[in-house]
Design a protein around this motif. Structure first.
Motif, PDB file in Angstrom:
ATOM      1  N   THR A   1       0.841  -1.188   0.000  1.00  4.91           N
ATOM      2  CA  THR A   1       0.000   0.000   0.000  1.00  4.91           C
ATOM      3  C   THR A   1       0.881   1.244   0.000  1.00  4.91           C
ATOM      4  O   THR A   1       2.091   1.172  -0.209  1.00  4.91           O
ATOM      5  N   ARG A   2       0.289   2.388   0.283  1.00  7.66           N
ATOM      6  CA  ARG A   2       1.062   3.631   0.293  1.00  7.66           C
ATOM      7  C   ARG A   2       1.976   3.705   1.520  1.00  7.66           C
ATOM      8  O   ARG A   2       1.564   3.393   2.633  1.00  7.66           O
TER       9      ARG A   2
ATOM     10  N   LEU B   1       3.535   6.484   3.571  1.00  7.66           N
ATOM     11  CA  LEU B   1       3.431   7.928   3.733  1.00  7.66           C
ATOM     12  C   LEU B   1       4.696   8.547   4.291  1.00  7.66           C
ATOM     13  O   LEU B   1       4.995   9.718   4.018  1.00  7.66           O
TER      14      LEU B   1
ATOM     15  N   HIS C   1       2.676   3.590   7.395  1.00 10.36           N
ATOM     16  CA  HIS C   1       2.133   2.812   6.284  1.00 10.36           C
ATOM     17  C   HIS C   1       0.611   2.917   6.260  1.00 10.36           C
ATOM     18  O   HIS C   1      -0.036   2.993   7.304  1.00 10.36           O
ATOM     19  N   GLU C   2       0.064   2.869   5.076  1.00  6.94           N
ATOM     20  CA  GLU C   2      -1.364   2.602   4.938  1.00  6.94           C
ATOM     21  C   GLU C   2      -1.563   1.094   5.098  1.00  6.94           C
ATOM     22  O   GLU C   2      -0.847   0.308   4.486  1.00  6.94           O
TER      23      GLU C   2
END
Length: 579
Positions: A161-162, A164, A267-268
């Motif tokens: 996932t993304r 950040l 983290h997402e």
């Protein structure tokens, strides 16, 4: 009332009778980079007491053949799907991008993500058969597709996932000093205020009221044999926007000269079902250890090891939370170790470096503590099954071969592209391809002749000759694969010299038949014979074993064969005895 109770009892007995023979529940955990050679022959494996005890009361394979190349993304994809990259289309950590007509032969995707996955995972097959399943941090677990998610299967993934904000180390020099003496630090999309005291700092999210006190404590000097993992980290600081997370802080130094404050990544966390309370009740997801900070010498090895402990602690806490909430019959989880530490320290440790041995042993002790937490998820030893697996082994490398340089010197620039441990002919079925299909074999032959003259390249393999054994080829696979002599590895970088010396490092990706590349499979439970050594088998054989143990029909894409039916011999025989 009596009739109602009787009917309920009969219904319960019927459900117990109707359950498939085998495990009531099954827990499978993958340890990234834990090779069979290490488990059986390396003294550091003595620290893996939980795995050793599992092998003694169950079975262990002498070795498991991973994918070729023996890298993380494609070997895990083979583990999950019961087939190799020629069928599931995950052929490397960075595979060619399909469809060929829309992408060039030089384009590379992310093999850890699921966009290109073309075969269903064992947790999807189980869920379709009515078996509740949880897949916790699997490769190819995100984004959610019909191959990695289904009703009845909970899939949680934060690696693809993304991201950040990465691991960070805050010091006064890296922050913005404010008139009141505090410091502001940006961490991804958020800003944090740090107020330093004599023996602690206070960290506050500037956009809200969330704050946490971070006391100073000296760096740990002993591995976590009897103490709590990551005990000197702060309480979690919860953030909600733009995606929820829980961050941790570790104050490594404070004094008149300033402070050194480590902060975990943001983290997402992707999930196929809502899990909003996981950060409040189980804390944050970390992902990997801060190797980038260690490489830059911003943190020490002991500080890195404390952060590694936090990764393990939080991974097991999340797994336990998911098990409590969803009560799956099939539970899969993962640790990114020992891969991370063996990349750094295996060569030096095996060459006699006392300090590297100590750091590596510390890491293995922490892994064992994590294994103990995972083992608790298996519950009843008389009913449930426990599987420890991995994706590949590790070898020491001190020389790298630049395959792009070798291809250029052979006049194949533009005709062939490098794919890890293989080359891909730039045929006209690829976008902007230049080699007619009829000319593929000639380019392969030319490439093999040229590479055979390169120092360190030892052997060659083709899909036509070796595809069935290694699962190579297919629409996202290479046309010519090769392996190296011990001590040599491959480089994707263009270089003036084809072969160059480098600082020794742990590397994988080699021929999966090599002993140092083979993975592990250790199993225990009521249907696993006690104290036996299975012969070597393939990583694609594990998914059929899971189907057999849980009693669901294996999909046709499961190409392997369950090792339960293999010939058995005692674990105490031969050099692969488990002590």
């Amino acid at each position: 009332m009596v009739q109602t109770a009787r009917r309920r009892l009969i219904a319960a007995l019927f459900l117990l009778w109707a359950l498939p023979a085998g495990a009531q529940r099954l827990v499978i955990v993958s340890f990234d980079g834990l090779g069979a050679e290490t488990f059986f022959d390396d003294p550091v494996a003595a620290e893996l007491t939980v795995l050793k005890r599992t092998a003694q009361r169950g079975a262990a394979s002498r070795g498991v053949q991973p994918a070729f190349p023996s890298t993380t993304a494609n070997s895990h994809a083979a583990l999950w799907t019961g087939c190799y990259g020629d069928a599931n289309h995950i052929t490397a950590n960075a595979p060619p991008v399909l469809p060929r007509a829309e992408h060039t032969a030089a384009e590379r995707g992310n093999g850890f993500r699921a966009e290109q996955l073309a075969a269903e995972t064992f947790w999807v097959a189980a869920a379709r058969a009515g078996i509740p399943a949880v897949a916790h941090q699997p490769t190819q677990g995100y984004p959610f597709t019909r191959f990695n998610s289904a009703p009845g299967a909970v899939v949680v993934n934060g690696y693809q996932t993304r991201l950040l904000a990465p691991h960070a180390l805050w010091t006064p020099a890296s922050g913005k000093r404010m008139p009141d003496g505090s410091y502001l630090f940006e961490h991804g999309p958020a800003t944090f205020r740090v107020v330093a005291g004599k023996r602690s700092v206070r960290v506050t999210l500037t956009s809200g009221r969330q704050s946490v006190n971070v006391p100073y404590a000296p760096v740990e000097t002993e591995p976590p044999r009897g103490r709590a993992l990551a005990r000197r980290f702060s309480a979690p600081l919860l953030v909600e926007s733009p995606v929820p997370a829980a961050l941790y802080f570790r104050l490594f130094e404070i004094g008149e000269g300033g402070f050194r404050l480590y902060v975990t990544p943001w983290h997402e966390l992707g999930s196929s079902v809502p899990i909003e309370k996981i950060f409040h009740e189980a804390g944050g997801f970390i992902g990997n250890g801060p190797t980038a900070l260690l490489d830059k010498r911003l943190i020490s090895e002991a500080e890195y090891l404390e952060a590694m402990e936090l990764v393990i602690r939080q991974m097991t806490r999340h797994a336990a939370w998911l098990e409590r909430k969803f009560k799956p019959r099939l539970m899969q989880s993962y640790l990114p170790f020992p891969d991370e530490i063996d990349h750094m320290w295996l060569p030096a440790a095996r060459s006699g470096d006392v300090q590297a041995r100590a750091w590596r042993r510390w890491g293995y002790i922490a892994i064992d503590r994590g294994a103990a937490e995972f083992a608790r998820l298996a519950g009843d030893k008389n009913k449930d099954h426990l599987l420890w697996v991995s994706d590949h082994g590790m070898a020491a490398v001190s020389k790298l071969v630049s395959i792009p340089a070798a291809l250029r010197q052979a006049g194949l620039d533009g005709k062939a592209a490098y794919l890890y441990h293989s080359i891909l002919v730039n045929t006209t079925d690829w976008k902007e391809g230049v080699v007619p299909p009829a000319g593929r074999d000639a380019v392969v032959e030319q490439a093999q002749r040229a590479l055979a003259q390169v120092e360190g390249i030892a052997s060659f393999f083709t899909p036509a000759r070796d595809g069935e054994r290694y699962g190579i080829g297919g629409p996202a696979g290479g046309d010519l694969y090769f392996d190296f002599t011990p001590g040599y590895g491959a480089s994707s970088r263009e270089s003036a010299d084809v072969v160059s010396s480098v600082r020794p490092r742990g590397v994988h990706g080699f021929l999966p038949a090599r002993r140092d590349m083979q993975a592990i499979c250790i199993a225990a439970g009521p249907r696993i014979p006690a104290g036996v050594l299975w012969p070597e088998f393939r990583i694609i054989d594990i998914a059929p074993m899971i189907a057999e143990l849980l009693g669901f029909p294996a999909p046709p894409t499961f190409r392997g064969r369950s090792p339960i039916e293999f010939q058995r011999r005692p674990l105490s025989s031969g050099r692969n005895a488990v002590n």
